[in-house]
Design a protein around this motif. Structure first.
Motif, PDB file in Angstrom:
ATOM      1  N   THR A  40       0.774  -1.255   0.014  1.00 27.68           N
ATOM      2  CA  THR A  40      -0.056   0.019  -0.035  1.00 27.68           C
ATOM      3  C   THR A  40       0.773   1.237   0.032  1.00 27.68           C
ATOM      4  N   ASP A  41       1.987   1.273   0.784  1.00 26.58           N
ATOM      5  CA  ASP A  41       2.725   2.555   0.699  1.00 26.58           C
ATOM      6  C   ASP A  41       3.905   2.574  -0.303  1.00 26.58           C
ATOM      7  N   GLU A  42       4.890   1.731   0.041  1.00 25.11           N
ATOM      8  CA  GLU A  42       5.951   1.792  -0.771  1.00 25.11           C
ATOM      9  C   GLU A  42       6.047   0.410  -1.334  1.00 25.11           C
TER      10      GLU A  42
END
Length: 74
Positions: A40-42
């Motif tokens: 989801t983020d990186e």
């Protein structure tokens, strides 16, 4: 509950290479999903999502061999 997939680190390959490996995998008869879609983020763009829900002990070695062919093809 048994696990049916895993995210595998493919080492130093980049996302373009992962896409190339996917094409080679299809040609070799083994498929995976680029793992970056599952962050989801990186996103880790050098990962592969491997599903083994239908792999038997008898076919696991062959699947690994085919994946190795796809990873090592240039």
């Amino acid at each position: 509950m048994a696990r049916i997939c895993c995210i595998a680190n493919a080492g130093g390959i980049d996302v373009e290479r992962v896409e190339e490996v996917l094409v080679r995998g299809v040609e070799a008869g083994v498929v995976f999903v680029p793992g970056s879609a599952f962050f989801t983020d990186e996103p880790q763009r050098n990962t592969l999502r491997l599903s083994y829900s239908t792999v038997t002990p008898e076919t696991a070695d062959e699947a690994a061999r085919r994946l190795a062919v796809a990873l090592n093809a240039r």
